[in-house]
Design a protein around this motif. Structure first.
Motif, PDB file in Angstrom:
ATOM      1  N   ARG A  33       0.742  -1.148   0.018  1.00 48.33           N
ATOM      2  CA  ARG A  33      -0.027   0.097  -0.150  1.00 48.33           C
ATOM      3  C   ARG A  33       0.707   1.430  -0.024  1.00 48.33           C
ATOM      4  O   ARG A  33       0.701   2.165  -0.671  1.00 48.33           O
ATOM      5  CB  ARG A  33      -0.778  -0.060   1.194  1.00 48.33           C
ATOM      6  CG  ARG A  33      -1.939  -1.080   1.331  1.00 48.33           C
ATOM      7  CD  ARG A  33      -2.950  -1.053   2.085  1.00 48.33           C
ATOM      8  NE  ARG A  33      -4.305  -1.701   2.047  1.00 48.33           N
ATOM      9  CZ  ARG A  33      -4.957  -2.134   2.924  1.00 48.33           C
ATOM     10  NH1 ARG A  33      -4.634  -1.925   4.168  1.00 48.33           N
ATOM     11  NH2 ARG A  33      -5.996  -2.975   2.731  1.00 48.33           N
ATOM     12  N   GLY A  34       1.855   1.377   1.078  1.00 47.60           N
ATOM     13  CA  GLY A  34       2.869   2.323   0.879  1.00 47.60           C
ATOM     14  C   GLY A  34       3.627   2.739  -0.406  1.00 47.60           C
ATOM     15  O   GLY A  34       3.721   3.858  -0.628  1.00 47.60           O
ATOM     16  N   ARG A  35       3.851   1.598  -0.915  1.00 45.03           N
ATOM     17  CA  ARG A  35       4.558   1.813  -2.422  1.00 45.03           C
ATOM     18  C   ARG A  35       3.699   2.311  -3.372  1.00 45.03           C
ATOM     19  O   ARG A  35       4.127   3.100  -4.385  1.00 45.03           O
ATOM     20  CB  ARG A  35       5.065   0.419  -2.844  1.00 45.03           C
ATOM     21  CG  ARG A  35       5.997   0.398  -3.988  1.00 45.03           C
ATOM     22  CD  ARG A  35       7.227   1.138  -3.693  1.00 45.03           C
ATOM     23  NE  ARG A  35       8.119   1.481  -5.003  1.00 45.03           N
ATOM     24  CZ  ARG A  35       8.213   2.503  -5.578  1.00 45.03           C
ATOM     25  NH1 ARG A  35       7.411   3.648  -5.472  1.00 45.03           N
ATOM     26  NH2 ARG A  35       8.721   2.524  -6.755  1.00 45.03           N
ATOM     27  N   ARG A  36       2.400   1.704  -3.252  1.00 52.25           N
ATOM     28  CA  ARG A  36       1.496   2.378  -4.369  1.00 52.25           C
ATOM     29  C   ARG A  36       0.939   3.743  -4.008  1.00 52.25           C
ATOM     30  O   ARG A  36       0.820   4.391  -5.316  1.00 52.25           O
ATOM     31  CB  ARG A  36       0.080   1.229  -4.447  1.00 52.25           C
ATOM     32  CG  ARG A  36       0.224   0.095  -4.927  1.00 52.25           C
ATOM     33  CD  ARG A  36      -0.915  -0.625  -4.922  1.00 52.25           C
ATOM     34  NE  ARG A  36      -0.897  -2.036  -5.591  1.00 52.25           N
ATOM     35  CZ  ARG A  36      -1.707  -2.984  -5.328  1.00 52.25           C
ATOM     36  NH1 ARG A  36      -3.112  -2.764  -4.680  1.00 52.25           N
ATOM     37  NH2 ARG A  36      -1.597  -3.994  -6.002  1.00 52.25           N
ATOM     38  N   ARG A  37       1.100   4.224  -3.029  1.00 51.32           N
ATOM     39  CA  ARG A  37       0.694   5.546  -2.539  1.00 51.32           C
ATOM     40  C   ARG A  37       1.716   6.559  -2.882  1.00 51.32           C
ATOM     41  O   ARG A  37       1.762   7.523  -2.903  1.00 51.32           O
ATOM     42  CB  ARG A  37       0.277   5.679  -1.162  1.00 51.32           C
ATOM     43  CG  ARG A  37      -1.009   5.458  -0.916  1.00 51.32           C
ATOM     44  CD  ARG A  37      -1.485   5.696   0.690  1.00 51.32           C
ATOM     45  NE  ARG A  37      -0.558   5.367   1.645  1.00 51.32           N
ATOM     46  CZ  ARG A  37      -0.452   4.166   2.268  1.00 51.32           C
ATOM     47  NH1 ARG A  37      -1.659   3.380   2.072  1.00 51.32           N
ATOM     48  NH2 ARG A  37       0.301   3.842   3.387  1.00 51.32           N
ATOM     49  N   GLY A  38       3.133   5.775  -3.134  1.00 44.80           N
ATOM     50  CA  GLY A  38       4.390   6.750  -3.347  1.00 44.80           C
ATOM     51  C   GLY A  38       5.019   7.179  -1.811  1.00 44.80           C
ATOM     52  O   GLY A  38       5.691   8.023  -1.945  1.00 44.80           O
ATOM     53  N   THR A  39       4.483   6.623  -0.824  1.00 46.84           N
ATOM     54  CA  THR A  39       4.965   6.983   0.417  1.00 46.84           C
ATOM     55  C   THR A  39       6.182   6.028   0.947  1.00 46.84           C
ATOM     56  O   THR A  39       6.997   6.496   1.802  1.00 46.84           O
ATOM     57  CB  THR A  39       3.958   7.011   1.673  1.00 46.84           C
ATOM     58  OG1 THR A  39       3.576   5.728   1.648  1.00 46.84           O
ATOM     59  CG2 THR A  39       2.928   7.898   1.153  1.00 46.84           C
ATOM     60  N   LEU A  40       6.518   5.114   0.272  1.00 45.43           N
ATOM     61  CA  LEU A  40       7.732   4.149   0.296  1.00 45.43           C
ATOM     62  C   LEU A  40       8.515   4.029  -0.879  1.00 45.43           C
ATOM     63  O   LEU A  40       8.015   4.028  -2.058  1.00 45.43           O
ATOM     64  CB  LEU A  40       7.235   2.998   0.932  1.00 45.43           C
ATOM     65  CG  LEU A  40       6.449   2.726   2.138  1.00 45.43           C
ATOM     66  CD1 LEU A  40       5.933   1.407   2.306  1.00 45.43           C
ATOM     67  CD2 LEU A  40       7.425   3.201   3.476  1.00 45.43           C
ATOM     68  N   THR A  41       9.704   3.825  -0.631  1.00 42.96           N
ATOM     69  CA  THR A  41      10.715   3.698  -1.848  1.00 42.96           C
ATOM     70  C   THR A  41      10.966   2.313  -1.914  1.00 42.96           C
ATOM     71  O   THR A  41      10.815   1.389  -0.907  1.00 42.96           O
ATOM     72  CB  THR A  41      11.877   4.199  -1.602  1.00 42.96           C
ATOM     73  OG1 THR A  41      12.721   3.884  -0.642  1.00 42.96           O
ATOM     74  CG2 THR A  41      11.721   5.886  -1.547  1.00 42.96           C
ATOM     75  N   ASP A  42      11.509   1.550  -2.922  1.00 46.02           N
ATOM     76  CA  ASP A  42      12.037   0.481  -3.108  1.00 46.02           C
ATOM     77  C   ASP A  42      13.192   0.009  -2.147  1.00 46.02           C
ATOM     78  O   ASP A  42      12.943  -1.397  -1.455  1.00 46.02           O
ATOM     79  CB  ASP A  42      12.357  -0.265  -4.533  1.00 46.02           C
ATOM     80  CG  ASP A  42      11.263  -0.190  -5.621  1.00 46.02           C
ATOM     81  OD1 ASP A  42      10.199  -0.068  -5.279  1.00 46.02           O
ATOM     82  OD2 ASP A  42      11.814   0.127  -6.702  1.00 46.02           O
ATOM     83  N   ASP A  43      13.803   0.902  -1.644  1.00 45.39           N
ATOM     84  CA  ASP A  43      14.875   0.584  -0.733  1.00 45.39           C
ATOM     85  C   ASP A  43      14.188   0.342   0.644  1.00 45.39           C
ATOM     86  O   ASP A  43      14.953  -0.076   1.588  1.00 45.39           O
ATOM     87  CB  ASP A  43      15.857   1.854  -0.760  1.00 45.39           C
ATOM     88  CG  ASP A  43      16.592   2.013  -1.936  1.00 45.39           C
ATOM     89  OD1 ASP A  43      16.884   0.860  -2.554  1.00 45.39           O
ATOM     90  OD2 ASP A  43      17.102   3.005  -2.103  1.00 45.39           O
ATOM     91  N   GLN A  44      13.061   0.874   1.102  1.00 46.56           N
ATOM     92  CA  GLN A  44      12.457   0.686   2.260  1.00 46.56           C
ATOM     93  C   GLN A  44      11.716  -0.550   2.569  1.00 46.56           C
ATOM     94  O   GLN A  44      11.368  -0.979   3.604  1.00 46.56           O
ATOM     95  CB  GLN A  44      11.438   1.791   2.632  1.00 46.56           C
ATOM     96  CG  GLN A  44      12.373   3.126   2.695  1.00 46.56           C
ATOM     97  CD  GLN A  44      11.319   4.333   2.663  1.00 46.56           C
ATOM     98  OE1 GLN A  44      10.433   4.390   1.797  1.00 46.56           O
ATOM     99  NE2 GLN A  44      11.193   5.088   3.896  1.00 46.56           N
ATOM    100  N   LEU A  45      11.253  -1.171   1.519  1.00 51.25           N
ATOM    101  CA  LEU A  45      10.665  -2.375   1.277  1.00 51.25           C
ATOM    102  C   LEU A  45      11.170  -3.805   2.085  1.00 51.25           C
ATOM    103  O   LEU A  45      10.542  -4.351   2.769  1.00 51.25           O
ATOM    104  CB  LEU A  45      10.108  -2.849  -0.094  1.00 51.25           C
ATOM    105  CG  LEU A  45       9.320  -1.768  -1.016  1.00 51.25           C
ATOM    106  CD1 LEU A  45       8.947  -2.300  -2.383  1.00 51.25           C
ATOM    107  CD2 LEU A  45       8.018  -1.602  -0.007  1.00 51.25           C
ATOM    108  N   PRO A  46      12.283  -3.900   1.801  1.00 50.10           N
ATOM    109  CA  PRO A  46      12.981  -5.225   2.582  1.00 50.10           C
ATOM    110  C   PRO A  46      12.740  -5.272   4.104  1.00 50.10           C
ATOM    111  O   PRO A  46      12.270  -6.208   4.628  1.00 50.10           O
ATOM    112  CB  PRO A  46      14.303  -5.437   2.152  1.00 50.10           C
ATOM    113  CG  PRO A  46      14.210  -4.576   0.775  1.00 50.10           C
ATOM    114  CD  PRO A  46      13.540  -3.526   0.812  1.00 50.10           C
TER     115      PRO A  46
END
Length: 71
Positions: A33-46
């Motif tokens: 959800r955060g990635r879709r909203r643009g509030t998270l980057t790929d680097d934050q996901l792991p």
């Protein structure tokens, strides 16, 4: 298993495949959800998803493994 059939058609033999899944599915949902909203980057996901390897589990969605070309 669809993956094994695809590898076979490509002339490859699966040598290892393990389930690779989130420790808690809620973390995956929050990260998606955060990635879709643009509030998270790929680097934050792991760190948020906290994926774990379960070698004895059947890979259902995400897997980690390798194949070799048949002789």
């Amino acid at each position: 298993m669809e993956l094994a059939e695809s590898l076979d058609r490509a002339g490859l033999s699966a040598k290892d495949a393990s389930a690779f899944k989130p420790r808690d599915v809620r973390g995956l949902v929050r990260a998606t959800r955060g990635r879709r909203r643009g509030t998270l980057t790929d680097d934050q996901l792991p760190e948020l998803v906290d994926m774990v390897l379960e070698p004895e589990s059947r890979p259902l969605v995400t897997y980690l493994g390798y194949a070799v070309r048949r002789a």
